[in-house]
Design a protein around this motif. Structure first.
Motif, mmCIF file in Angstrom:
data_model
loop_
_atom_site.group_PDB
_atom_site.id
_atom_site.type_symbol
_atom_site.label_atom_id
_atom_site.label_comp_id
_atom_site.label_asym_id
_atom_site.label_seq_id
_atom_site.Cartn_x
_atom_site.Cartn_y
_atom_site.Cartn_z
ATOM 1 N N ILE A 3 0.844 -1.187 0.000
ATOM 2 C CA ILE A 3 0.000 0.000 0.000
ATOM 3 C C ILE A 3 0.883 1.241 0.000
ATOM 4 C CG2 ILE A 3 -1.799 1.253 1.255
ATOM 5 C CD1 ILE A 3 -2.649 -1.560 0.355
ATOM 6 N N ALA A 4 0.554 2.222 -0.852
ATOM 7 C CA ALA A 4 1.219 3.519 -0.814
ATOM 8 C C ALA A 4 0.352 4.467 0.006
ATOM 9 C CB ALA A 4 1.405 4.066 -2.232
ATOM 10 N N LEU A 60 -2.603 -0.556 -3.961
ATOM 11 C CA LEU A 60 -3.660 0.373 -3.555
ATOM 12 C C LEU A 60 -3.023 1.561 -2.861
ATOM 13 C CD1 LEU A 60 -6.199 -2.198 -2.036
ATOM 14 C CD2 LEU A 60 -6.398 -1.041 -4.246
ATOM 15 N N GLY A 61 -3.808 2.640 -2.713
ATOM 16 C CA GLY A 61 -3.289 3.823 -2.062
ATOM 17 C C GLY A 61 -4.218 4.381 -1.011
ATOM 18 N N ILE A 62 -3.619 5.115 -0.093
ATOM 19 C CA ILE A 62 -4.333 5.837 0.953
ATOM 20 C C ILE A 62 -3.757 7.245 0.964
ATOM 21 C CG2 ILE A 62 -4.813 6.006 3.437
ATOM 22 C CD1 ILE A 62 -3.988 2.952 3.531
ATOM 23 N N VAL A 63 -4.637 8.251 0.953
ATOM 24 C CA VAL A 63 -4.183 9.628 1.061
ATOM 25 C C VAL A 63 -4.975 10.326 2.156
ATOM 26 C CG1 VAL A 63 -3.293 9.831 -1.295
ATOM 27 C CG2 VAL A 63 -5.695 10.363 -0.853
ATOM 28 N N ILE A 64 -4.333 11.294 2.792
ATOM 29 C CA ILE A 64 -4.945 11.972 3.930
ATOM 30 C C ILE A 64 -4.595 13.456 3.869
ATOM 31 C CG2 ILE A 64 -5.167 12.015 6.444
ATOM 32 C CD1 ILE A 64 -3.561 9.222 6.271
ATOM 33 N N ALA A 81 -6.069 6.179 -11.633
ATOM 34 C CA ALA A 81 -6.497 6.281 -10.234
ATOM 35 C C ALA A 81 -8.002 6.506 -10.148
ATOM 36 C CB ALA A 81 -5.769 7.420 -9.547
ATOM 37 N N ARG A 82 -8.602 5.866 -9.159
ATOM 38 C CA ARG A 82 -9.996 6.094 -8.798
ATOM 39 C C ARG A 82 -10.012 6.298 -7.288
ATOM 40 N NH1 ARG A 82 -9.610 2.183 -12.041
ATOM 41 N NH2 ARG A 82 -9.843 0.611 -10.428
ATOM 42 N N CYS A 83 -9.967 7.549 -6.890
ATOM 43 C CA CYS A 83 -9.852 7.899 -5.476
ATOM 44 C C CYS A 83 -11.194 8.379 -4.944
ATOM 45 C CB CYS A 83 -8.799 9.001 -5.307
ATOM 46 S SG CYS A 83 -8.507 9.463 -3.592
ATOM 47 N N ALA A 84 -11.597 7.817 -3.809
ATOM 48 C CA ALA A 84 -12.867 8.170 -3.174
ATOM 49 C C ALA A 84 -12.615 8.747 -1.784
ATOM 50 C CB ALA A 84 -13.752 6.937 -3.061
ATOM 51 N N VAL A 85 -13.272 9.863 -1.489
ATOM 52 C CA VAL A 85 -13.218 10.443 -0.152
ATOM 53 C C VAL A 85 -14.179 9.659 0.726
ATOM 54 C CG1 VAL A 85 -13.548 12.505 1.259
ATOM 55 C CG2 VAL A 85 -12.719 12.724 -1.099
ATOM 56 N N ALA A 101 -12.646 1.572 -6.406
ATOM 57 C CA ALA A 101 -11.660 2.582 -6.025
ATOM 58 C C ALA A 101 -10.350 1.898 -5.677
ATOM 59 C CB ALA A 101 -12.167 3.398 -4.842
ATOM 60 N N ASN A 102 -9.243 2.473 -6.136
ATOM 61 C CA ASN A 102 -7.946 1.919 -5.779
ATOM 62 C C ASN A 102 -7.167 2.845 -4.844
ATOM 63 O OD1 ASN A 102 -7.354 3.830 -7.732
ATOM 64 N ND2 ASN A 102 -6.236 2.428 -9.073
ATOM 65 N N VAL A 103 -7.784 3.977 -4.517
ATOM 66 C CA VAL A 103 -7.210 4.893 -3.530
ATOM 67 C C VAL A 103 -8.347 5.411 -2.667
ATOM 68 C CG1 VAL A 103 -5.851 7.002 -3.145
ATOM 69 C CG2 VAL A 103 -5.437 5.614 -5.199
ATOM 70 N N ILE A 104 -8.083 5.484 -1.381
ATOM 71 C CA ILE A 104 -9.045 6.047 -0.442
ATOM 72 C C ILE A 104 -8.469 7.336 0.122
ATOM 73 C CG2 ILE A 104 -8.168 4.699 1.503
ATOM 74 C CD1 ILE A 104 -11.042 4.552 2.541
ATOM 75 N N SER A 105 -9.317 8.350 0.235
ATOM 76 C CA SER A 105 -8.914 9.625 0.803
ATOM 77 C C SER A 105 -9.658 9.827 2.116
ATOM 78 C CB SER A 105 -9.242 10.762 -0.163
ATOM 79 O OG SER A 105 -8.849 11.995 0.396
ATOM 80 N N ILE A 106 -8.905 10.106 3.161
ATOM 81 C CA ILE A 106 -9.482 10.260 4.492
ATOM 82 C C ILE A 106 -9.373 11.714 4.936
ATOM 83 C CG2 ILE A 106 -9.278 9.573 6.907
ATOM 84 C CD1 ILE A 106 -8.206 6.879 5.852
ATOM 85 N N PRO A 107 -10.504 12.305 5.356
ATOM 86 C CA PRO A 107 -10.484 13.679 5.855
ATOM 87 C C PRO A 107 -10.089 13.715 7.330
ATOM 88 C CG PRO A 107 -12.741 12.893 5.721
ATOM 89 C CD PRO A 107 -11.867 11.783 5.224
#
Length: 140
Positions: A3-4, A60-64, A81-85, A101-107
């Motif tokens: 995971i990135a 997969l990826g995780i962004v914050i 990329a298909r990133c979902a918040v 989705a292959n990337v998740i975005s966390i607020p």
């Protein structure tokens, strides 16, 4: 699985908690985020996660970031990329199951750290359902 993960200054503590949880489960993590609370620009870290996916360095990826929106917009500039918040486990499950989705975005400013870890666990544990959803994903 590798995971990135990338984050800006709002997500440092979140990233560290997520990395610790994933590594405890035997998941390899590529740290593409900042390690300081000093103000930085979230696009730098969103692009780094998306590029890691493009190069095959992560599956997969995780962004914050603070709202989850800016970094998600950055990631979604990359065609693969298909990133979902996602701010709940239910949204994370649907992002994977229905949108592949292959990337998740966390607020970070709208979730607790423990909640963010559970959101990531749900995201990683959910498979894409395919079927009618495949046709829709192909139109993105």
């Amino acid at each position: 699985m590798k995971i990135a993960i990338g984050n800006d200054h709002a997500g440092v503590d979140y990233k560290n908690a997520i990395i610790n949880a994933l590594q405890a489960e035997g998941i390899e993590v590529l740290n593409c985020g900042t390690n300081t609370n000093d103000s930085v620009d979230y696009p730098d870290f969103g692009h780094a996660v998306a590029k890691a996916l493009e190069k095959g360095e992560a599956e997969l990826g995780i962004v914050i970031c603070g709202s989850g929106n800016g970094i998600a917009m950055t990631v979604n500039k990359h065609p693969q990329a298909r990133c979902a918040v996602c701010w709940t486990k239910e949204l994370a499950a649907l992002a994977r199951a229905h949108n592949n989705a292959n990337v998740i975005s966390i607020p970070a400013r709208f979730t607790a750290i423990e909640q963010a870890v559970e959101i990531v666990r749900t995201f990683l544990a959910t498979d894409f359902e395919g079927g009618r959803h495949e046709r829709r994903v192909q139109k993105i």
